[in-house]
Design a protein around this motif. Structure first.
Motif, mmCIF file in Angstrom:
data_model
loop_
_atom_site.group_PDB
_atom_site.id
_atom_site.type_symbol
_atom_site.label_atom_id
_atom_site.label_comp_id
_atom_site.label_asym_id
_atom_site.label_seq_id
_atom_site.Cartn_x
_atom_site.Cartn_y
_atom_site.Cartn_z
ATOM 1 N N UNK A 105 -30.360 -53.691 31.073
ATOM 2 C CA UNK A 105 -30.497 -54.987 30.581
ATOM 3 C C UNK A 105 -29.338 -55.779 30.460
ATOM 4 N N UNK A 106 -29.183 -56.869 30.536
ATOM 5 C CA UNK A 106 -27.870 -57.895 30.695
ATOM 6 C C UNK A 106 -28.115 -59.074 29.803
ATOM 7 N N UNK A 107 -27.164 -59.435 29.092
ATOM 8 C CA UNK A 107 -27.241 -60.545 28.225
ATOM 9 C C UNK A 107 -25.731 -61.074 28.026
ATOM 10 N N UNK A 108 -25.731 -62.552 27.881
ATOM 11 C CA UNK A 108 -24.707 -63.169 27.918
ATOM 12 C C UNK A 108 -23.716 -62.776 26.645
ATOM 13 N N UNK A 109 -23.928 -61.908 25.734
ATOM 14 C CA UNK A 109 -23.339 -61.693 24.554
ATOM 15 C C UNK A 109 -24.153 -60.399 23.843
ATOM 16 N N UNK A 134 -25.812 -46.879 26.461
ATOM 17 C CA UNK A 134 -24.516 -47.114 26.735
ATOM 18 C C UNK A 134 -24.177 -48.818 27.054
ATOM 19 N N UNK A 135 -23.301 -49.467 26.474
ATOM 20 C CA UNK A 135 -23.126 -50.578 26.951
ATOM 21 C C UNK A 135 -21.697 -50.824 27.255
ATOM 22 N N UNK A 136 -21.338 -51.857 27.866
ATOM 23 C CA UNK A 136 -19.953 -52.174 28.377
ATOM 24 C C UNK A 136 -20.154 -53.779 28.807
ATOM 25 N N UNK A 137 -18.661 -54.349 28.858
ATOM 26 C CA UNK A 137 -18.800 -55.931 29.269
ATOM 27 C C UNK A 137 -18.424 -55.876 30.742
ATOM 28 N N UNK A 146 -23.468 -55.565 29.262
ATOM 29 C CA UNK A 146 -24.770 -54.869 30.173
ATOM 30 C C UNK A 146 -24.930 -53.539 29.149
ATOM 31 N N UNK A 147 -26.226 -53.214 29.289
ATOM 32 C CA UNK A 147 -26.905 -52.303 28.428
ATOM 33 C C UNK A 147 -27.688 -51.295 29.010
ATOM 34 N N UNK A 148 -27.269 -50.036 29.104
ATOM 35 C CA UNK A 148 -28.118 -48.950 29.886
ATOM 36 C C UNK A 148 -28.771 -48.261 28.661
ATOM 37 N N UNK A 149 -30.124 -48.161 28.513
ATOM 38 C CA UNK A 149 -30.831 -47.270 27.745
ATOM 39 C C UNK A 149 -31.341 -46.198 28.431
ATOM 40 N N UNK A 150 -31.470 -44.963 27.711
ATOM 41 C CA UNK A 150 -32.294 -43.843 28.016
ATOM 42 C C UNK A 150 -33.827 -44.246 28.410
#
Length: 274
Positions: free
Chosen positions: A128-132, A147-150, A96-100
């Motif tokens: 945004x969401x991706x498998x990897x 910011x990103x996290x699994x 999971x990716x959260x962008x400004x």
């Protein structure tokens, strides 16, 4: 086929394994086989050089162009995905990716396109969401804060994939590719003995298949339908490109030597040339 794409495909599919360099005259000869004219090739090479993908490199008194380190990394990553040389594993968690928020529209569109290429789908305006994740993520964000996290999804992963990506359209595109590839190859059944034509058809196959890098996020089998047509399309692509590889490679080698007339080379010689 646009000249820019043709140059990228040539360097990625053939020249990368031959040192990543070629005389500009050889590049022109090779792309003439796919009906890309010399002026368009030279313009594309010049632009790619200005953009940092290629660099002028004279060797043994011959003017040519080599891939930059940046291009070498991008091409290696792209062709790894095209030929699936290192199939990724999946542990059931999503990236999971959260962008400004990006206020500039053109920059926002570029970042969106880059994230889509890396397999991410937009879940919310700036999420945004991706498998990897990807080694190219930092460059794709162009320095934008994020910011990103699994995370594990508390629900049906297949339903999530269907919600975030248009899998029906993608499946239809794979079916269309198989139908198109079968028509092309059945019309020229003796291609393995005709280097120039084999190179042209293989180039077109790779060009069309490479488009899936921008459409297919590389979802794990666990969240795809059991009868996913992408598997059959990949098998057909692998079969055809493998069959055409010796003759296409003979044509490339002939052009690099300054002798593009390799039509009529005995089949045994073609098999040992690549």
């Amino acid at each position: 086929m646009h000249a820019r794409s043709a140059v990228f495909d040539l360097y990625g599919d053939h020249l990368a394994s031959r040192g990543g360099w070629a005389p500009i005259a050889s590049v022109v000869r090779l792309l003439d086989a796919v009906d890309v004219g010399a002026p368009a090739v030279r313009t594309a090479v010049s632009r790619l050089s200005r953009e940092g993908w290629l660099e002028a490199d004279e060797r043994h008194g011959v003017r040519g162009y080599a891939t930059t380190p940046r291009a070498t990394r991008r091409l290696a990553s792209a062709w790894d995905r095209i030929y699936r040389t290192s199939p990724p594993t999946w542990d059931g968690r999503w990236h999971v990716l959260v962008c400004e928020h990006v206020s500039d529209r053109s920059r926002r569109d570029r970042i969106s396109a880059s994230l889509g290429y890396l397999g991410f789908a937009r879940m919310a305006p700036d999420t945004w969401v991706g498998p990897r994740t990807s080694d190219e993520l930092e460059s794709a964000l162009e320095g934008q804060a994020s910011r990103s996290f699994e995370a594990s999804f508390d629900g049906d992963g297949a339903a999530l994939a269907e919600e975030l990506w248009d899998l029906r359209e993608l499946a239809a595109a794979y079916d269309d590719f198989v139908g198109w590839a079968d028509l092309v190859t059945s019309a020229v059944a003796d291609l393995p003995r005709r280097p120039r034509e084999a190179f042209a058809v293989r180039t077109e196959l790779v060009h069309e298949w490479r488009k899936f890098l921008f459409r297919d996020p590389g979802l794990p089998p666990e969240v795809l339908p059991n009868d996913w047509p992408g598997h059959a399309a990949a098998a057909r692509f692998d079969e055809l490109t493998r069959e055409l590889r010796p003759a296409a490679g003979a044509f490339v080698d002939g052009c690099l030597r300054g002798d593009p007339d390799v039509i009529g080379v005995p089949h045994a010689a073609l098999e040992s040339s690549d």
